[in-house]
Design a protein around this motif. Structure first.
Motif, mmCIF file in Angstrom:
data_model
loop_
_atom_site.group_PDB
_atom_site.id
_atom_site.type_symbol
_atom_site.label_atom_id
_atom_site.label_comp_id
_atom_site.label_asym_id
_atom_site.label_seq_id
_atom_site.Cartn_x
_atom_site.Cartn_y
_atom_site.Cartn_z
ATOM 1 N N ASN A 55 100.058 -34.609 -19.224
ATOM 2 C CA ASN A 55 98.775 -35.309 -19.337
ATOM 3 C C ASN A 55 98.984 -36.796 -19.627
ATOM 4 N N LEU A 56 99.919 -37.100 -20.486
ATOM 5 C CA LEU A 56 100.215 -38.502 -20.795
ATOM 6 C C LEU A 56 100.733 -39.232 -19.558
ATOM 7 N N LYS A 92 102.794 -29.629 -21.247
ATOM 8 C CA LYS A 92 101.436 -29.938 -20.782
ATOM 9 C C LYS A 92 100.962 -31.268 -21.357
ATOM 10 N N THR A 93 101.221 -31.474 -22.645
ATOM 11 C CA THR A 93 100.815 -32.720 -23.295
ATOM 12 C C THR A 93 101.514 -33.910 -22.639
ATOM 13 N N GLU A 126 103.372 -25.877 -24.175
ATOM 14 C CA GLU A 126 102.281 -26.715 -24.689
ATOM 15 C C GLU A 126 102.702 -28.179 -24.744
ATOM 16 N N GLN A 127 103.911 -28.432 -25.192
ATOM 17 C CA GLN A 127 104.406 -29.802 -25.271
ATOM 18 C C GLN A 127 104.575 -30.405 -23.880
#
Length: 79
Positions: A58-59, A54-55, A51-52
């Motif tokens: 995205n950034l 993916k974040t 999850e991290q």
């Protein structure tokens, strides 16, 4: 420092469990429970890490987009 301390304690506990297992002092069920708990923890950590990541991805994409737009805009200004 704390992480190293915890690793040393964990290693010591595992050594004691190995000694006990050699003397058949630990039920197999107990070892299976420990393995199951560790597997669950591993899966939980893996999910959090994914999850991290993916974040962060995205950034990175957003910043790359901003960079591209800025580059185009500035190149047009300078031409």
């Amino acid at each position: 420092m704390l992480k190293e301390f915890l690793m040393k304690i964990t290693d010591w506990v595992l050594q004691k469990e190995e000694e006990a297992a050699k003397n058949c002092a630990i039920p197999i069920e107990e070892l299976e429970k420990q393995i199951q708990k560790l597997q669950e923890k591993k899966e939980e950590l893996q999910k959090k890490c994914e999850e991290q990541i993916k974040t962060i991805d995205n950034l990175i994409q957003r910043i790359e987009k901003i960079k591209s737009e800025e580059k185009l805009k500035c190149n047009n200004k300078n031409s």
